[in-house]
Motif scaffolding. Structure first.
Motif, mmCIF file in Angstrom:
data_model
loop_
_atom_site.group_PDB
_atom_site.id
_atom_site.type_symbol
_atom_site.label_atom_id
_atom_site.label_comp_id
_atom_site.label_asym_id
_atom_site.label_seq_id
_atom_site.Cartn_x
_atom_site.Cartn_y
_atom_site.Cartn_z
ATOM 1 N N ASN A 242 1.507 7.034 -6.764
ATOM 2 C CA ASN A 242 0.441 7.960 -7.123
ATOM 3 C C ASN A 242 0.726 9.370 -6.635
ATOM 4 O O ASN A 242 0.429 10.353 -7.325
ATOM 5 N N SER B 150 -4.845 -7.089 -5.699
ATOM 6 C CA SER B 150 -6.217 -7.145 -6.209
ATOM 7 C C SER B 150 -7.136 -6.255 -5.379
ATOM 8 O O SER B 150 -8.021 -5.581 -5.915
ATOM 9 N N GLY B 151 -6.898 -6.245 -4.075
ATOM 10 C CA GLY B 151 -7.682 -5.369 -3.218
ATOM 11 C C GLY B 151 -7.430 -3.903 -3.514
ATOM 12 O O GLY B 151 -8.365 -3.081 -3.484
ATOM 13 N N LEU B 152 -6.183 -3.555 -3.839
ATOM 14 C CA LEU B 152 -5.861 -2.166 -4.180
ATOM 15 C C LEU B 152 -6.483 -1.761 -5.511
ATOM 16 O O LEU B 152 -6.831 -0.592 -5.718
ATOM 17 N N LYS C 216 -9.422 -2.887 -6.503
ATOM 18 C CA LYS C 216 -10.824 -2.634 -6.145
ATOM 19 C C LYS C 216 -11.001 -1.273 -5.495
ATOM 20 O O LYS C 216 -12.049 -0.645 -5.625
ATOM 21 N N GLU C 217 -9.953 -0.805 -4.811
ATOM 22 C CA GLU C 217 -10.007 0.519 -4.199
ATOM 23 C C GLU C 217 -9.787 1.638 -5.205
ATOM 24 O O GLU C 217 -9.941 2.820 -4.876
ATOM 25 N N GLY C 218 -9.382 1.284 -6.429
ATOM 26 C CA GLY C 218 -9.152 2.286 -7.461
ATOM 27 C C GLY C 218 -7.774 2.908 -7.429
ATOM 28 O O GLY C 218 -7.548 3.943 -8.077
ATOM 29 N N LEU C 219 -6.822 2.295 -6.705
ATOM 30 C CA LEU C 219 -5.479 2.863 -6.620
ATOM 31 C C LEU C 219 -4.619 2.513 -7.825
ATOM 32 O O LEU C 219 -3.577 3.144 -8.052
ATOM 33 N N ARG D 218 0.842 -1.210 0.000
ATOM 34 C CA ARG D 218 0.000 0.000 0.000
ATOM 35 C C ARG D 218 0.871 1.251 0.000
ATOM 36 O O ARG D 218 0.577 2.215 -0.719
ATOM 37 N N THR E 6 0.801 3.971 -3.017
ATOM 38 C CA THR E 6 0.446 5.336 -2.611
ATOM 39 C C THR E 6 1.556 6.315 -2.970
ATOM 40 O O THR E 6 1.293 7.432 -3.447
#
Length: 344
Positions: free
Chosen positions: A121, A152-154, A156-159, A114, A118
């Motif tokens: 971005n 995969s979870g990131l 789904k979060e749109g990151l 993460r 982050t």
């Protein structure tokens, strides 16, 4: 004139059309003397402008592409897209990360993945979305399924939009793809880097419909014939640490490979660089050669190289050279790459 050789990525990005030659940006900033912005910008624009309508240029960056393993490469891209915002939608941005902050050591913990995404971005400052993220190396402390599951979870979060893998084996690629469709796998491929594992990854990626982004198709410049002695490498150049360059015996031995490839290129009427890129791009419908360049003219030569079609006889001649020639030295620092933290 636009390039003719295009393909699609794989997995969740199978709808994205890209050129068969991508643009590696690493040495724009991971060098003792970073290249001036305007020179880099012109090089990037040259490749993008050569793409046909609706086809994106794949740009390859890294969170750690700097002498201090910082975000200088991404900051360069942010400045580029701030100045030329119309190029954002004409490019597909793949970024390697997943290392500890400011250190070339893989860390696939949920917290660090993460942090890495982050940080990427943040460095891009909203100028360009993170189209694809890939861990630069597999972290042996975590299963591939764990790592891809976290990413995969990131998604789904749109990151980030798509997931890639880098410097992994065929089995790892298969495991990762079973968790979340992998859009691209990045591995080293060139006439002096076609090991059995390389062939396994190429075959597995083709089977699974995953694009292969083949970095260092020119053998880190050695196969162009422009590096004839160790002193041709500038002080501080990372290649001075690689066994194929730093060992005098290996260096001289491998020059024979360069000569044999040059003979095939001259017979065809192309440069050795064009021949190598065309060869790598010919290894599969979704194999994308990834040379790097900070020079607009060189970028164009690289970009159009996939349009150089090899005859069966020419391809056979290159394979004959590869299969009959033992390259001396490994791809990096002289140890098993599976046990080392290797970046680049």
């Amino acid at each position: 004139m636009t390039v003719q050789s295009v393909t699609t990525l794989g997995g969740t990005a199978s709808h994205v059309k890209v050129g068969k030659v991508a643009h590696g940006l690493m040495l724009m900033t991971w060098t003792p003397n970073p290249v001036p912005d305007e020179t880099c910008f012109e090089a990037i624009k040259a490749g993008v402008d050569a793409m046909p309508p609706g086809v994106k240029m794949l740009l390859n960056s890294g969170e750690f592409y700097a002498q201090d393993f910082g975000t200088a490469n991404l900051e360069l891209l942010a400045r580029f897209f701030e100045k030329y915002p119309e190029y954002a939608e004409r490019t597909f941005l793949s970024v390697k990360g997943g290392g500890k902050k400011d250190a070339p050591v893989p860390d696939a913990s949920p917290e660090n993945l993460r942090r890495s995404v982050t940080a990427i971005n943040a460095a891009l400052r909203g100028t360009k979305k993170l189209d694809l993220f890939e861990c630069a190396r597999v972290d042996s402390n975590y299963s591939v399924e764990h790592t891809i599951g976290i990413l995969s979870g990131l998604v789904k979060e749109g990151l980030l939009d798509h997931i890639g893998m880098s410097e992994c084996g065929a089995e790892s690629l298969r495991k990762g793809n079973a968790v979340h469709p992998i859009a691209a796998v990045e591995i080293e491929v060139s006439p002096w880097s076609v090991e059995p594992e390389t062939k396994d990854v190429l075959q597995t990626a083709e089977e699974l419909g995953i694009a292969v982004v083949a970095y260092a198709p020119l053998g880190r410049g050695f196969l162009t014939g422009q590096i004839t002695k160790f002193e041709d490498l500038p002080e501080g150049d990372m290649r001075r640490n690689f066994t194929r360059f730093r060992n005098p015996e290996y260096f001289q031995h491998n020059l024979t490979l360069v000569d044999r490839l040059r003979a095939i290129a001259e017979k065809k009427g192309v440069t050795s660089a064009q021949l190598c890129i065309a060869f790598v791009a010919s290894l599969g419908d979704r194999v994308i050669a990834l040379p790097g360049s900070s020079n607009a003219k060189r970028t164009l030569e690289n970009t159009y190289s996939a349009d150089t079609k090899l005859t069966q006889g020419e391809s056979d001649a290159i394979w004959e050279v590869i299969n009959s020639y033992e390259v001396k030295g490994d791809r990096y620092y002289g140890a098993d790459p599976k046990t080392m933290h290797l970046w680049g």
